[in-house]
Design a protein around this motif. Structure first.
Motif, short mmCIF file in Angstrom:
data_model
loop_
_atom_site.label_atom_id
_atom_site.label_comp_id
_atom_site.label_asym_id
_atom_site.label_seq_id
_atom_site.Cartn_x
_atom_site.Cartn_y
_atom_site.Cartn_z
N PHE A 1 -29.43 10.10 95.80
CA PHE A 1 -28.21 10.87 95.54
C PHE A 1 -28.39 11.76 94.31
CE2 PHE A 1 -24.29 10.70 92.90
CZ PHE A 1 -23.44 11.47 93.70
N ARG B 1 -31.05 14.52 94.76
CA ARG B 1 -30.54 15.59 95.62
C ARG B 1 -29.61 16.52 94.83
NH1 ARG B 1 -30.75 16.44 101.10
NH2 ARG B 1 -28.94 17.52 101.96
N LEU B 2 -28.74 15.90 94.02
CA LEU B 2 -27.85 16.69 93.17
C LEU B 2 -28.65 17.57 92.21
CD1 LEU B 2 -24.88 14.54 91.83
CD2 LEU B 2 -24.83 16.41 93.47
N ARG C 1 -31.77 18.68 92.41
CA ARG C 1 -32.58 19.76 92.98
C ARG C 1 -31.73 20.88 93.54
NH1 ARG C 1 -37.36 16.27 95.78
NH2 ARG C 1 -38.07 15.33 93.83
N ALA C 2 -30.45 20.61 93.73
CA ALA C 2 -29.55 21.65 94.23
C ALA C 2 -29.11 22.53 93.04
CB ALA C 2 -28.34 21.00 94.89
N PRO C 3 -28.48 23.65 93.33
CA PRO C 3 -27.97 24.51 92.25
C PRO C 3 -27.05 23.76 91.27
CG PRO C 3 -27.96 25.71 94.29
CD PRO C 3 -28.37 24.30 94.64
N PHE C 4 -26.44 22.68 91.71
CA PHE C 4 -25.61 21.88 90.80
C PHE C 4 -26.44 21.40 89.61
CE2 PHE C 4 -23.95 17.75 89.34
CZ PHE C 4 -22.64 18.09 89.05
N ARG D 1 -29.22 22.69 88.53
CA ARG D 1 -29.63 23.85 87.73
C ARG D 1 -28.50 24.29 86.79
NH1 ARG D 1 -31.67 28.22 91.30
NH2 ARG D 1 -29.53 28.35 92.00
N VAL E 1 -19.10 11.14 87.75
CA VAL E 1 -20.09 10.56 88.67
C VAL E 1 -20.90 9.49 87.94
CG1 VAL E 1 -22.22 11.02 89.95
CG2 VAL E 1 -20.26 12.55 90.20
N ARG F 1 -42.98 22.73 96.46
CA ARG F 1 -41.65 23.33 96.40
C ARG F 1 -41.08 23.02 95.04
NH1 ARG F 1 -38.54 20.96 101.01
NH2 ARG F 1 -37.89 19.54 99.39
N ARG F 2 -40.75 24.05 94.30
CA ARG F 2 -40.19 23.79 92.99
C ARG F 2 -38.69 23.67 93.10
NH1 ARG F 2 -40.37 27.09 89.29
NH2 ARG F 2 -40.31 28.86 90.68
N ARG F 3 -38.15 22.80 92.30
CA ARG F 3 -36.69 22.66 92.35
C ARG F 3 -36.05 23.75 91.50
NH1 ARG F 3 -35.79 17.39 88.62
NH2 ARG F 3 -37.07 18.10 86.92
N PRO F 4 -34.83 24.11 91.83
CA PRO F 4 -34.15 25.11 91.00
C PRO F 4 -34.01 24.60 89.58
CG PRO F 4 -32.79 24.47 92.89
CD PRO F 4 -33.97 23.57 92.87
N GLY F 5 -34.12 25.48 88.65
CA GLY F 5 -33.88 25.09 87.27
C GLY F 5 -35.10 24.50 86.61
N LEU G 1 -35.62 27.15 81.44
CA LEU G 1 -35.64 27.58 82.84
C LEU G 1 -36.55 28.81 82.93
CD1 LEU G 1 -31.93 27.41 84.07
CD2 LEU G 1 -33.55 25.59 83.71
N ASN H 1 -35.11 31.51 87.59
CA ASN H 1 -33.95 30.63 87.58
C ASN H 1 -32.89 31.08 86.60
OD1 ASN H 1 -34.01 28.40 89.52
ND2 ASN H 1 -36.02 28.04 88.64
N GLY I 1 -24.26 25.21 96.65
CA GLY I 1 -24.93 24.03 96.10
C GLY I 1 -24.51 23.68 94.69
N TRP J 1 -27.15 24.76 101.43
CA TRP J 1 -27.28 25.71 100.31
C TRP J 1 -28.63 26.39 100.29
CZ3 TRP J 1 -31.22 24.39 97.06
CH2 TRP J 1 -31.59 23.03 97.01
#
Lengths: 323, 259
Positions: free
Chosen positions: A162, A165-166, A168-171, A173, A202, A316-320, B94, B98, B109, B120
């Motif tokens: 969970f 996943r949060l 790696r998403a734009p959240f 970042r 959370v 694959r790089r995660r955002p941020g 960053l 980014n 997202g 997303w």
């Protein structure tokens, strides 16, 4: 027998690692990713504990285990909103002190109500049917403890996935962006307060989950256990593993649990010359000083190792994340 | 041309200091407007008010006719005002890409439910293409994976401007974009401002101490001194305005302090 530990002890150790991992993962979301120096995490851990006791205990509501856990998480979330709305506006150190105060208030209130502790808490039994606890047959005892352990480890896996996943998403970042520069994030249209509050809530809910599992396993609720030392302990786990790294949070929890056990073994138990708690403190402080000198960013730094990607040759790089 | 930003009787005091004291001016849509004045004239404070970081005690600010004074910064940013800062404010850890991506609007997202269950990645791929385009425009494609904190000073300034493009705003406030930048990079930044102004219709308000630069490149100039606007108009008028000359050079004072 491993390192002189009986199977039971080993299971217990793994179990503690599981609980602490959930706890440090949840703190990492706020401290590591959002960059909020939270010192009140133990308060949510305690709220999760007492609310599930209140929900499931035969003297109170007598609900199912699952309902008790959810009640703990819900109340914890509510407290997080109430605490978060005024305090998340504070800057760095002030926020740390305010949350520290919150944890102390929680403990003092709980001590006021339950100074003797609460006993006969329903067991951590996800299936609801009675299980023979008091049995002397070792096979059965072990069998049940394994199920209990698997339940906790399963939840740990869910929490881990969970949070990853949060992140790696734009959240994730956006949270990191806010950690890096709050003013800039606002100028880019990010509702900084909303992001912080979401992360805080959370995190509080996951701490409450860990708190529920903890009391159902021990079957005793002792309010004095939720003291400042425990706050520091959770923080040490996160910092040790690397602020912002999920694997680091789990690694930190595992290392701290092992360290606790080592201290216990070295001190030789109750009634010996060396005090286990004092030895513990010595080990932690020594370790932290060493860490600050050798590797201030923690063992894993602020990222996760991409084992799966490496194994399957994907990159694959995660955002941020910088290169 | 229509007015994009309208400032009327703006006033704010910090303690006893009247940082901005009754400032009024209009900014025409599609213009490059210079905001100049001696140190402490209140230029940055005007920017801070216009972007919601400081709440004015008097007056009002209208963006496209709607009042925005007192709104929180993120709301104003979404309405369409972007800014850079006197001291660069990037997300240093960053990477360049980014830093641009984070500024994109309405990201699915960024909501918890969207991050967990939403699709997303498709939007992210699209946003990445947009970011790629912006990197090309500021000529930093070769630095796209570099942590923003490791970019050169001038490159950081370019990314900061690029970020306002990523946010897709119509009005861009630049707080000393040329300060501390080498001459070659100055040319690059000026070029970028003109291209964005001409090709994409972006309106700029630029705070700058380099008077030559402001006079040579802006359509309108607003001069602030001691929290008041003392002149406003095309550069050639401003250059000869006695009040402006006085503010910058001072006038002769006798020993009692009288002019």
């Amino acid at each position: 027998m491993i390192l002189g530990l009986a199977t039971d002890q080993l299971l217990e150790l793994l179990w503690v690692m599981g609980i602490f991992s959930i706890l440090s993962l949840s703190l990492n979301l706020v401290v590591g990713q959002a960059g909020l120096f939270q010192l009140g995490h133990v308060g949510f851990f305690a709220i999760g504990g007492i609310m599930t006791v209140y929900g499931t205990h035969a003297d109170h509501l007598g609900l199912d285990l699952l309902a008790g856990i959810l009640l703990g998480m819900a109340v914890s979330a509510l407290c997080a909103v109430v605490i978060g709305l005024p305090t998340l506006r504070l800057r760095g150190d002030y926020f740390a002190i305010a949350t520290l105060g919150f944890a102390i208030i929680v403990r003092v209130i709980l001590e006021g109500y339950y100074i003797q502790g609460v006993y006969n808490i329903p067991p951590l039994n996800p299936f609801g049917h009675p299980i023979p606890f008091q049995t002397t047959v070792i096979g059965v005892t072990v069998g049940w403890r394994v199920i209990e352990l698997l339940f906790v480890l399963g939840l740990l896996a869910v929490v881990y996935l969970f949070l990853v996943r949060l992140d790696r998403a734009p959240f994730g970042r956006a949270l990191r962006a806010i950690r890096e520069d709050e003013v800039a994030a606002q100028a880019l249209g990010k509702n900084v307060m909303a992001f912080k509050l979401k992360a805080f809530v959370v995190s509080a809910m996951l701490a409450a989950l860990a708190g529920s599992l903890y009391v159902h396993h021990l079957r005793v609720f002792d309010p004095s256990a939720y003291d400042f030392n425990l706050t520091i302990l959770i923080l040490v786990m996160v910092i040790l593993g690397g602020l912002g790294s999920h694997q680091g949070a789990v690694l930190g929890a595992v290392l701290v649990t092992i360290l606790n056990e080592v201290a216990k073994q070295l001190s030789g138990g109750v009634g010996h010359d060396i005090d286990a708690a004092a030895l513990n403190n010595l080990l932690y402080s020594g370790l932290l000083v060493l860490l600050m000198v050798v590797r201030p960013q923690g063992i894993l730094g602020d990222r996760d190792l991409r084992l799966m990607d490496r194994l399957f040759g994907r990159f694959r790089r995660r955002p941020g994340e910088d290169g | 041309m229509s007015t994009i930003l309208e400032v009327k009787g703006l006033g704010v005091a910090f303690g006893g200091v009247r940082a901005v004291d009754g400032v009024s001016f209009d900014v025409r849509e599609g213009s490059i407007t210079g905001l100049i004045g001696p140190n402490g004239a209140g230029k940055t404070t005007v920017f801070d008010i216009a972007t919601g970081f400081t709440r004015p005690q008097h007056g009002e600010v209208r963006f496209r006719g709607r009042r925005i004074d007192g709104l929180p910064p993120h709301v104003i940013a979404r309405r369409g005002i972007g800014r850079t800062f006197q001291v660069i404010r990037l997300m240093p850890r960053l990477d360049a890409t980014n830093n641009l991506l984070v500024a994109q609007r309405d990201q699915v997202g960024e909501r918890i439910a969207g991050a967990l269950f939403g699709d997303w990645r498709r939007q992210e791929a699209e946003n990445r293409r947009t970011a790629q385009g912006i990197l090309e425009r500021v000529d930093l494609t070769h630095r796209k994976d570099v942590a923003a904190g490791s970019l050169s000073y001038g490159q950081q300034k370019l990314i900061e401007i690029g970020r306002t493009l990523s946010l897709d705003v119509d009005l861009i406030l630049l707080d000393e974009p040329m300060a501390g930048v080498n001459p070659a990079m100055r040319g690059q930044i000026l070029d970028l401002i003109h291209r964005l102004n001409e090709e994409h219709g972006k309106t700029f308000i630029i705070i700058e101490h380099d008077i030559q630069m402001i006079m040579g490149h802006s359509d309108d100039v607003i001069v602030l001194d001691h929290g008041k606007e003392i002149a406003q108009g095309p550069p050639q008028d401003i250059q000869n305005d006695p009040r402006v000359i006085e503010a910058y050079l001072g006038v002769g004072h006798d020993e009692e302090g009288k002019p």
